[in-house]
Design a protein around this motif. Structure first.
Motif, short mmCIF file in Angstrom:
data_model
loop_
_atom_site.label_atom_id
_atom_site.label_comp_id
_atom_site.label_asym_id
_atom_site.label_seq_id
_atom_site.Cartn_x
_atom_site.Cartn_y
_atom_site.Cartn_z
N SER A 280 54.73 -27.42 -19.79
CA SER A 280 56.00 -27.20 -20.48
C SER A 280 56.89 -28.42 -20.27
O SER A 280 56.96 -28.94 -19.15
CB SER A 280 56.68 -25.94 -19.94
OG SER A 280 57.92 -25.71 -20.58
N ARG A 316 58.34 -22.86 -21.28
CA ARG A 316 58.26 -22.57 -22.71
C ARG A 316 56.98 -21.84 -23.10
O ARG A 316 56.94 -21.11 -24.08
CB ARG A 316 58.41 -23.87 -23.50
CG ARG A 316 59.81 -24.40 -23.49
CD ARG A 316 59.95 -25.78 -24.11
NE ARG A 316 61.32 -26.01 -24.54
CZ ARG A 316 62.33 -26.31 -23.72
NH1 ARG A 316 62.09 -26.43 -22.42
NH2 ARG A 316 63.55 -26.47 -24.18
N ILE A 318 55.46 -19.35 -21.68
CA ILE A 318 55.53 -17.89 -21.53
C ILE A 318 56.91 -17.32 -21.83
O ILE A 318 57.04 -16.11 -22.05
CB ILE A 318 55.09 -17.44 -20.12
CG1 ILE A 318 56.00 -18.05 -19.05
CG2 ILE A 318 53.64 -17.79 -19.87
CD1 ILE A 318 55.80 -17.46 -17.68
N SER A 319 57.93 -18.18 -21.85
CA SER A 319 59.30 -17.68 -22.03
C SER A 319 59.98 -18.17 -23.30
O SER A 319 61.04 -17.67 -23.66
CB SER A 319 60.16 -18.07 -20.82
OG SER A 319 59.63 -17.56 -19.62
N GLY A 320 59.41 -19.17 -23.95
CA GLY A 320 59.98 -19.65 -25.20
C GLY A 320 59.53 -18.79 -26.36
O GLY A 320 58.34 -18.47 -26.48
N LEU A 321 60.45 -18.40 -27.22
CA LEU A 321 60.12 -17.59 -28.40
C LEU A 321 60.34 -18.43 -29.65
O LEU A 321 61.41 -19.00 -29.85
CB LEU A 321 60.99 -16.33 -28.44
CG LEU A 321 60.68 -15.28 -27.37
CD1 LEU A 321 61.72 -14.17 -27.40
CD2 LEU A 321 59.28 -14.71 -27.56
N TYR A 322 59.29 -18.51 -30.48
CA TYR A 322 59.31 -19.38 -31.66
C TYR A 322 58.74 -18.64 -32.86
O TYR A 322 57.82 -17.83 -32.73
CB TYR A 322 58.44 -20.62 -31.41
CG TYR A 322 58.80 -21.41 -30.17
CD1 TYR A 322 59.71 -22.46 -30.23
CD2 TYR A 322 58.22 -21.10 -28.94
CE1 TYR A 322 60.04 -23.19 -29.10
CE2 TYR A 322 58.54 -21.83 -27.80
CZ TYR A 322 59.45 -22.87 -27.89
OH TYR A 322 59.77 -23.58 -26.77
N GLU A 422 57.37 -13.92 -18.31
CA GLU A 422 56.89 -13.81 -19.69
C GLU A 422 57.87 -13.00 -20.54
O GLU A 422 58.37 -11.96 -20.13
CB GLU A 422 55.52 -13.13 -19.72
CG GLU A 422 54.94 -13.06 -21.13
CD GLU A 422 53.64 -12.29 -21.23
OE1 GLU A 422 53.02 -12.31 -22.33
OE2 GLU A 422 53.25 -11.64 -20.24
N LYS A 423 58.12 -13.50 -21.76
CA LYS A 423 59.00 -12.80 -22.69
C LYS A 423 58.18 -12.05 -23.74
O LYS A 423 57.14 -12.53 -24.19
CB LYS A 423 59.91 -13.81 -23.41
CG LYS A 423 60.99 -14.42 -22.53
CD LYS A 423 62.12 -13.43 -22.32
CE LYS A 423 63.22 -14.03 -21.47
NZ LYS A 423 63.93 -15.12 -22.16
N GLY A 425 57.43 -10.66 -27.41
CA GLY A 425 57.67 -11.20 -28.73
C GLY A 425 58.62 -10.33 -29.55
O GLY A 425 58.89 -9.18 -29.22
N THR A 451 55.62 -16.19 -28.19
CA THR A 451 55.49 -17.28 -27.22
C THR A 451 54.27 -18.14 -27.56
O THR A 451 53.32 -17.67 -28.22
CB THR A 451 55.30 -16.73 -25.79
OG1 THR A 451 54.07 -15.98 -25.75
CG2 THR A 451 56.46 -15.85 -25.38
#
Length: 593
Positions: A280, A316, A318-322, A422-423, A425, A451
């Motif tokens: 990341s 990013r 596991i925690s970034g949402l795209y 972890e976020k 989705g 993620t």
């Protein structure tokens, strides 16, 4: 009569006397026990009054019991190929004796003055805090005093300051593994606060030992009363391939610097669910967060990390949402094939846009393609990422069916990877939707965000027709090598798609990697299947994404590369992936190909 009474009396007493004479003699054992008990009482009395007089006198004069904690080294963390990526180096812990300091005002002042000199006050703890704790506690513990400071404190020899041998966490390849490992914080008594250091903290931390002392009023240790040895923490063997992790980090860093970009995420996972590499960007030096005493430069460094608008500490992967963008197009294609809404050969014309009119306001919206593609079949649509083809196909499939496919792929769920942060989705199913909503979700935009980890699991689903639980720790072992815990591959879902339709889309993904965008992966000694995505995040700002797997014929490795705010059509993510695969194959990193 009188004579008869006397005679009876003598007879009665004579009989009683004779009975007494007939009783057995007393036991010698009873006599021995009686005299032994008396002797023990005499000895104890002498001990208490003579030998222990000074001991009890000292207690009455202010001596006290004192516990010193001994913290064990945290368990080491290794890569799958045996490289140590988290270890310990010698340091000291400092115990401030508040009992002595509240008895002796002069000692209190001397201690504070000296702690200011070595910059523990006010950098680590303030004078006011020590004063506040003075009447509440017997001691203050400060972890991870560096060796130089510890030696200076030892040499000063103040009875109020006790220096104890300890360990400091150290990461020899800090920036390469920073998000993956996380770090323990001195503010949390060196417990893990992020990454694997937090997830597996209970295994890594070990068991605290202690020694209980009797000290006199001057702080001199009179004797050790009790002790328990510290037990070192357990070791983690991760699934990470050291060479691949370094290669991924190096290639991303080089390309970001060339393009003056800052943010990216990458992941490699195999067909068993093992994470082989995770990176990341921007990265950071996690060693700085394990220190107690910081220089001015180190304080500025931490401040810069915490205030950086690029969210340096965010993992990013596991925690970034795209928004996934066009990487969902293979799923839409499969949905179209399985629901008989399209055939591989049927062509749809792309003039470069679709025009949609709002039925209520009569306002006209343009849903653009990235160029005029003309007549397009399924293979060309995936190879060249033709938006109009998928707008049209999505409309045929329908909103509800498309959302069902995304839910089947767990876009709205956690993967439950074994690391912290972890976020989940985002997949918002609308009760009332419009044609524009269908167009958006058909190209991976709108109310969808996942993620990079989930993107890699999408690649796994497209390659294997199943999803496995991802994991980072292979096993946990003790200092003798005994296995305490071992992860095993776990299939979460399988037979997600119909096999015949899946094969058609896999072929299209192979053509995309081989012939799309100038045939970027054509020069590799193996076949790759993949799909690009360039979701728009704001006006003329795009994220570059590439997911895929290899070998195409027998999928074993799955990947995602995401570069934030990349120039449109720069194929930055694909280019980085190509360079990693090319060098990785030459280095022999990818086995059984």
């Amino acid at each position: 009569m009188r004579e008869q009474e006397l005679e009876d009396f003598y007879q009665l007493n004579s009989s009683y006397y004779l009975k007494i004479q007939e009783r057995p003699p007393k036991s010698n054992l009873i006599d021995f026990l009686f005299y032994f008990f008396v002797l023990v009482l005499i000895v104890l009395g002498i001990k208490l009054t003579v030998f222990d007089y000074n001991f009890f006198k000292s207690i009455s004069e202010g001596n006290y019991y004192y516990n010193i904690l001994f913290f064990p080294p945290r368990g080491n963390i290794f890569t799958s190929d045996g490289k140590v990526i988290a270890q310990n180096i010698p340091s000291f812990d400092l115990v401030i004796d508040l009992v002595l300091m509240r008895k002796d005002k002069n000692l209190f002042n001397q201690t504070i003055e000296f702690l200011e000199k070595v910059e523990i006050v006010p950098n680590v703890i303030t004078k006011e805090k020590i004063e506040e704790e003075l009447t509440k506690k017997n001691q203050i513990l400060i972890r991870n005093i560096d060796q130089a400071t510890g030696i200076v404190i030892k040499n000063r020899d103040l009875p109020s300051l006790i220096v104890v041998d300890s360990f400091q966490r150290f990461y020899p390849y800090s920036e390469v593994f920073s998000h993956l490992l996380g770090y323990p914080s001195f503010e949390k008594n060196l417990r893990g606060v992020s990454g694997l250091e937090r997830t597996y903290d209970d295994y890594l931390v070990g068991e605290i030992g202690f020694k209980k002392y009797l000290r006199d009023a001057r702080g001199v240790i009179l004797k050790e009363v009790e002790k328990k040895e510290a037990l070192e923490g357990k070791n983690l063997i991760t699934t990470i391939d050291f060479k691949l992790q370094n290669l991924v980090f190096k290639k991303i860093k080089e390309n970001l610097e060339k393009l003056n970009l800052k943010k990216a995420a990458a992941l490699f996972i195999d067909d068993q669910g093992k994470i082989l590499a995770m990176a990341s960007f921007p990265s950071f030096d996690n060693n700085i967060f394990t220190k107690t005493i910081l220089s001015k430069e180190e304080k500025e460094k931490i401040k810069k990390i915490l205030e950086d608008k690029n969210s340096v500490l965010l993992n990013r992967v596991i925690s970034g949402l795209y928004a996934p963008g066009s990487i969902v197009k293979p799923v839409v294609a499969i949905a179209g094939l399985e629901n008989k809404k399209i055939t591989p050969q049927e062509e749809i014309y792309s003039p470069g846009y679709l025009r949609v009119q709002n039925p209520y306001t009569k306002e006209v919206f343009l849903f653009k393609d990235w160029k005029v593609h003309g007549w397009t079949n399924l293979f060309k649509a995936i190879r060249d990422s033709v938006n109009v083809y998928f707008y049209t196909l999505g409309e045929r499939i329908g909103y509800e069916t498309l959302m069902n496919y995304y839910e089947k792929l767990d876009f709205n769920k956690l993967s439950n990877i074994d690391t912290f942060g972890e976020k989940e989705g985002i997949l918002k199913r609308k009760e009332k939707y419009f044609l524009g909503d269908i167009y958006n979700i058909s190209i991976g935009q709108g109310e969808i965000a996942i993620t990079p980890l989930r993107m890699a699991l999408l690649a796994q689903a497209l390659g294997l027709n199943k999803i496995l639980k991802p994991y980072l720790v292979e096993k946990i072992i003790d200092s003798n090598g005994k296995v305490i815990f071992e992860n095993k591959p776990q299939v979460i879902k399988e037979n997600i798609f119909q096999q015949e339709e899946l094969r058609i889309v896999q072929k299209a993904m192979n053509e995309m990697a081989t012939f799309g965008f100038g045939g970027l992966f054509k020069d590799l000694p193996l076949k790759v299947a993949g799909k690009t995505g360039t979701p728009e995040v704001s006006k003329n700002v795009f994220n570059g994404i590439f997911i895929g797997y290899f070998p195409y014929e027998k999928p074993k490795y799955f990947f995602v590369m995401l570069v934030e705010e990349a120039p449109l059509f720069s194929i930055t993510a694909s280019r980085i992936l190509h360079d990693i695969l090319k060098d990785g194959i030459e280095m022999g990193i990818f086995k059984d190909l």
